[in-house]
Structures are given as C-alpha cells and as structure tokens.
Design a protein around this motif. Sequence first.
Motif, PDB file in Angstrom:
ATOM      1  N   GLU A 163      45.453  53.580  50.483  1.00  0.00           N
ATOM      2  CA  GLU A 163      43.852  53.228  51.426  1.00  0.00           C
ATOM      3  C   GLU A 163      43.227  52.003  52.110  1.00  0.00           C
ATOM      4  O   GLU A 163      42.797  51.592  52.852  1.00  0.00           O
ATOM      5  CB  GLU A 163      42.948  54.748  50.675  1.00  0.00           C
ATOM      6  CG  GLU A 163      41.953  53.447  49.793  1.00  0.00           C
ATOM      7  CD  GLU A 163      41.478  54.955  49.151  1.00  0.00           C
ATOM      8  OE1 GLU A 163      39.908  54.133  49.190  1.00  0.00           O
ATOM      9  OE2 GLU A 163      41.911  55.771  48.304  1.00  0.00           O
ATOM     10  N   GLU A 164      43.742  50.727  51.280  1.00  0.00           N
ATOM     11  CA  GLU A 164      43.020  49.332  51.451  1.00  0.00           C
ATOM     12  C   GLU A 164      43.310  49.335  52.440  1.00  0.00           C
ATOM     13  O   GLU A 164      43.377  48.713  53.365  1.00  0.00           O
ATOM     14  CB  GLU A 164      43.872  48.841  50.830  1.00  0.00           C
ATOM     15  CG  GLU A 164      42.513  48.953  49.086  1.00  0.00           C
ATOM     16  CD  GLU A 164      43.628  49.085  47.723  1.00  0.00           C
ATOM     17  OE1 GLU A 164      44.319  50.527  48.333  1.00  0.00           O
ATOM     18  OE2 GLU A 164      42.689  49.767  46.789  1.00  0.00           O
ATOM     19  N   GLN A 165      45.126  49.862  53.104  1.00  0.00           N
ATOM     20  CA  GLN A 165      45.648  49.613  54.545  1.00  0.00           C
ATOM     21  C   GLN A 165      44.702  50.263  55.352  1.00  0.00           C
ATOM     22  O   GLN A 165      45.262  49.862  56.790  1.00  0.00           O
ATOM     23  CB  GLN A 165      46.967  49.321  54.489  1.00  0.00           C
ATOM     24  CG  GLN A 165      47.990  48.743  53.577  1.00  0.00           C
ATOM     25  CD  GLN A 165      49.438  48.693  54.047  1.00  0.00           C
ATOM     26  OE1 GLN A 165      49.607  49.261  54.743  1.00  0.00           O
ATOM     27  NE2 GLN A 165      49.776  48.909  52.490  1.00  0.00           N
ATOM     28  N   ILE A 166      44.046  50.884  55.645  1.00  0.00           N
ATOM     29  CA  ILE A 166      43.245  51.315  56.796  1.00  0.00           C
ATOM     30  C   ILE A 166      42.877  50.499  57.487  1.00  0.00           C
ATOM     31  O   ILE A 166      42.454  50.977  59.312  1.00  0.00           O
ATOM     32  CB  ILE A 166      42.032  52.332  55.877  1.00  0.00           C
ATOM     33  CG1 ILE A 166      42.625  53.608  55.342  1.00  0.00           C
ATOM     34  CG2 ILE A 166      41.189  53.021  57.199  1.00  0.00           C
ATOM     35  CD1 ILE A 166      41.644  54.746  54.712  1.00  0.00           C
ATOM     36  N   ARG A 167      42.145  49.485  56.817  1.00  0.00           N
ATOM     37  CA  ARG A 167      41.245  48.731  58.043  1.00  0.00           C
ATOM     38  C   ARG A 167      42.706  47.814  58.969  1.00  0.00           C
ATOM     39  O   ARG A 167      42.085  47.124  59.769  1.00  0.00           O
ATOM     40  CB  ARG A 167      40.689  47.408  57.357  1.00  0.00           C
ATOM     41  CG  ARG A 167      41.407  46.568  56.275  1.00  0.00           C
ATOM     42  CD  ARG A 167      41.011  45.456  55.532  1.00  0.00           C
ATOM     43  NE  ARG A 167      42.119  45.246  55.174  1.00  0.00           N
ATOM     44  CZ  ARG A 167      41.957  44.899  53.644  1.00  0.00           C
ATOM     45  NH1 ARG A 167      41.594  46.024  52.755  1.00  0.00           N
ATOM     46  NH2 ARG A 167      42.958  43.996  52.622  1.00  0.00           N
ATOM     47  N   HIS A 168      43.555  47.918  58.836  1.00  0.00           N
ATOM     48  CA  HIS A 168      44.969  47.953  59.521  1.00  0.00           C
ATOM     49  C   HIS A 168      45.221  48.551  60.366  1.00  0.00           C
ATOM     50  O   HIS A 168      45.937  48.003  61.509  1.00  0.00           O
ATOM     51  CB  HIS A 168      45.965  46.925  58.733  1.00  0.00           C
ATOM     52  CG  HIS A 168      45.322  46.087  57.912  1.00  0.00           C
ATOM     53  ND1 HIS A 168      44.929  44.771  57.886  1.00  0.00           N
ATOM     54  CD2 HIS A 168      46.486  45.588  56.585  1.00  0.00           C
ATOM     55  CE1 HIS A 168      44.744  44.106  56.554  1.00  0.00           C
ATOM     56  NE2 HIS A 168      44.777  44.355  56.413  1.00  0.00           N
ATOM     57  N   LEU A 169      44.934  49.908  60.473  1.00  0.00           N
ATOM     58  CA  LEU A 169      45.901  50.768  61.161  1.00  0.00           C
ATOM     59  C   LEU A 169      45.768  50.422  62.359  1.00  0.00           C
ATOM     60  O   LEU A 169      46.777  50.694  63.514  1.00  0.00           O
ATOM     61  CB  LEU A 169      44.882  52.474  60.836  1.00  0.00           C
ATOM     62  CG  LEU A 169      45.068  53.176  60.306  1.00  0.00           C
ATOM     63  CD1 LEU A 169      44.399  54.447  59.437  1.00  0.00           C
ATOM     64  CD2 LEU A 169      46.706  53.642  60.915  1.00  0.00           C
ATOM     65  N   PRO A 170      44.432  50.135  63.366  1.00  0.00           N
ATOM     66  CA  PRO A 170      44.450  49.194  65.071  1.00  0.00           C
ATOM     67  C   PRO A 170      45.583  49.077  65.733  1.00  0.00           C
ATOM     68  O   PRO A 170      45.925  49.072  66.371  1.00  0.00           O
ATOM     69  CB  PRO A 170      42.748  48.882  64.544  1.00  0.00           C
ATOM     70  CG  PRO A 170      42.556  50.062  63.886  1.00  0.00           C
ATOM     71  CD  PRO A 170      42.987  50.057  63.328  1.00  0.00           C
ATOM     72  N   TYR A 171      45.728  48.073  64.579  1.00  0.00           N
ATOM     73  CA  TYR A 171      46.808  47.356  64.651  1.00  0.00           C
ATOM     74  C   TYR A 171      48.831  48.015  64.186  1.00  0.00           C
ATOM     75  O   TYR A 171      49.370  48.213  65.744  1.00  0.00           O
ATOM     76  CB  TYR A 171      46.692  45.897  64.082  1.00  0.00           C
ATOM     77  CG  TYR A 171      45.386  45.134  64.235  1.00  0.00           C
ATOM     78  CD1 TYR A 171      45.900  44.354  65.293  1.00  0.00           C
ATOM     79  CD2 TYR A 171      44.949  43.936  63.647  1.00  0.00           C
ATOM     80  CE1 TYR A 171      44.809  43.443  65.890  1.00  0.00           C
ATOM     81  CE2 TYR A 171      43.923  43.768  63.665  1.00  0.00           C
ATOM     82  CZ  TYR A 171      43.909  42.771  64.901  1.00  0.00           C
ATOM     83  OH  TYR A 171      42.988  41.868  65.194  1.00  0.00           O
TER      84      TYR A 171
END
Length: 358
Positions: A265-273
């Motif tokens: 879930e730490e990668q959620i912040r990169h989802l827009p990219y």
Amino acid sequence: MPYFGNIDWNHIRKRHADFWNGELTDSCLLSVYAPREGALRQSFPMPQNKEERMRWWLDAEQVIARFRAQASAMYYAGDAFPILNCNVGPACIAGFFAGSIPRFEDSIWYEHTLDDYADLIFDPNSLMYKTVFANAKIFANDANGDYVVGTPDISSAADAISHLRGPGNFLLDFVDRPDKLKRAINIALDVWEKTSTLLQDMLAKANFGGSSIAWLNTWAPGFMGQLQSDCSVMVSPDMFEAFLLRELTVQASKLEYSLYHLDGEEQIRHLPYILAIPELDVVQWTNVASRRTATSFIPQLQQIQAAGKGVLTGCTPAELPILLESLNARNLYLRVWANEEDEADAIVEIAKKLSRFY
C-alpha cells in the motif's frame, strides 16, 4: 496432456485473452486452486547447505520434478491452469552484470558489488544469465503441451541496481549521483529489452504463442511482461516521477500486454503516475503479509478501473463477494485458494452469479 487433460484449455485461453482486452461477459476471470482429492502431496523444503540451496534454485531437473509433483496434486478450477515457475528471485536481471554475486536463500538476492557505475557491464557469461537461458530451453522442451512455462522475473532495472548497489547506497544516489543513477537504470533497461525479447522467443511455442507470469497464473496471447518498482516504496512521488517512471513507460511501450506489480500500500501515492502510463493494461494488487487485504482498498481498485486498467488480485472465499459487488468484472481477475475440490467449484459458480458488468 496429463495436466491440461481435465480442463478446457482452449476455453481458458480465450477467457484470459478476453480479460486483457476488457471483453469478459459471463464472469470475472477467476483462478481457483485446491488440493486434488486422493493425491499425494509432497513437500520440498529449502536445504540448509549453501551448495544444495543453489541447486534447489537453479537445477532444471529439480525444478521440473518439484513442479510436476505439485501440479499433479493440484485441482485447477475456473480459469486456473498449470504453469511452471522459473523462479530465480526478484529482478534477477541484476545477475546479468559482471561481478554480480547471487545469494541463495528463501529467495535469490545479491551482494553489494557495484561501487562505481562505470563497472555496470552486461555479462552474458554470468552464472545467472547462462542458467536462466539454459533452463528456459530445458523447460520449454519438457513442457511439450503438458503445461505453460512462466517467464522468469527479469523486470525492474531500478530494483536490479538497488540489488547491486545495496539499498542504502542506492537511495543516497538519488541525491548524490542523480545523473549516474539515471544512466545506470537506462543501461539495465536496455539489457531488459534485449533479454526479455529473447526469452519471449524461446518460450513462445511452449506457451501456445503467448506468454505467462507463473506466480500470478496469468497468460496472454502475445508478448506479456511484469513491470515493477519495489524500491519506489522508499521514495517520494517527485522522485518516482524523476527517476523511476521512464523505465515503466518504456517497458509498457515495448510489450503487447503489460502488468504493473504494485507491491504494498506504500505505492498508492504513486498511483496517479502509474495509471497515466498509456500502454499499461493491468495493475496487480499484492496483499502484503500482516497488512490489510484488497477489500480494504476498494476506492483505489475502483480508481484503477476508472483509469481504464484491469485489476488482478488475490482474495479469500469470504472476500470474493465484496470485490465482485464493488468492481467491474469486465476487466477483473481474482485468484482464490480453496480447501477442497467441491469448494473450488462452488466458488466458480458464486463468481458467475455475482459478477457485475458496466
């Protein structure tokens, strides 16, 4: 065909192709696995001896023997099918460079051997390169229509650099050596393109003209690859965009079918990219051990589908209805473990009843 003999492989192949094309109509794609009734289940524990561990990972005959024993004891329901996993650890492309030293443990890791980026040199004589390609040929010949052969995990140029530099040094390079780090990732990316194309050519016949990611029980009718950036859990979205996004964009553009392995879930912040990558087809959501499962992230999974990408994730039988009620089955792939054959078949019927299309 001892393994394909009890499933309709032609139907399953079409279902997997329909998933990639967003054309499922009767149920989400669903692979269910259970112990085969009356089958002898064997265990193959990791050896304690260092040399024996290396053979456990790299000896093709051992890998085939383990796989055939496990596949014959497995019941495949829904869209599941047998795939031999050429497991050589994550981002094993790290082992394709001069001086790399693999460490054979619960997975295959690498010693910190890269101090100067000038020493990042592709080495086709390295142990891992020679083994990966020699074994791929052996697996393809052994398959002979019995099973599909998964593509080894040679994804992620950046993760490979992290292996060779050591994670601490790798992260400092974002600040201290940004230009050298970007060039190094590009070098590894070039090696990925060359080697992944070779592997696709070697395995295409064994994979019925397509390709497979074994640990996800995924098949596509053309050149498919797994994208990942596990190291991204340690960087900000700005650094993700500046250092890691290009690799993923290039890889997706080179593949006919692409899947991003979102590991935690730490990668959620990169989802827009990630979702803005035009050629990316699917996002695979990993339920990290001891963390919340996919049903805790319905808004994010809906966000992925709203961006036109498919969703692939694992779940328990109890979680299946929640995901089916919340997500579009047209481009949804769920993987479930059952305790017995009857339960596996029942799960398939539940999915048919609850799948929603819109």
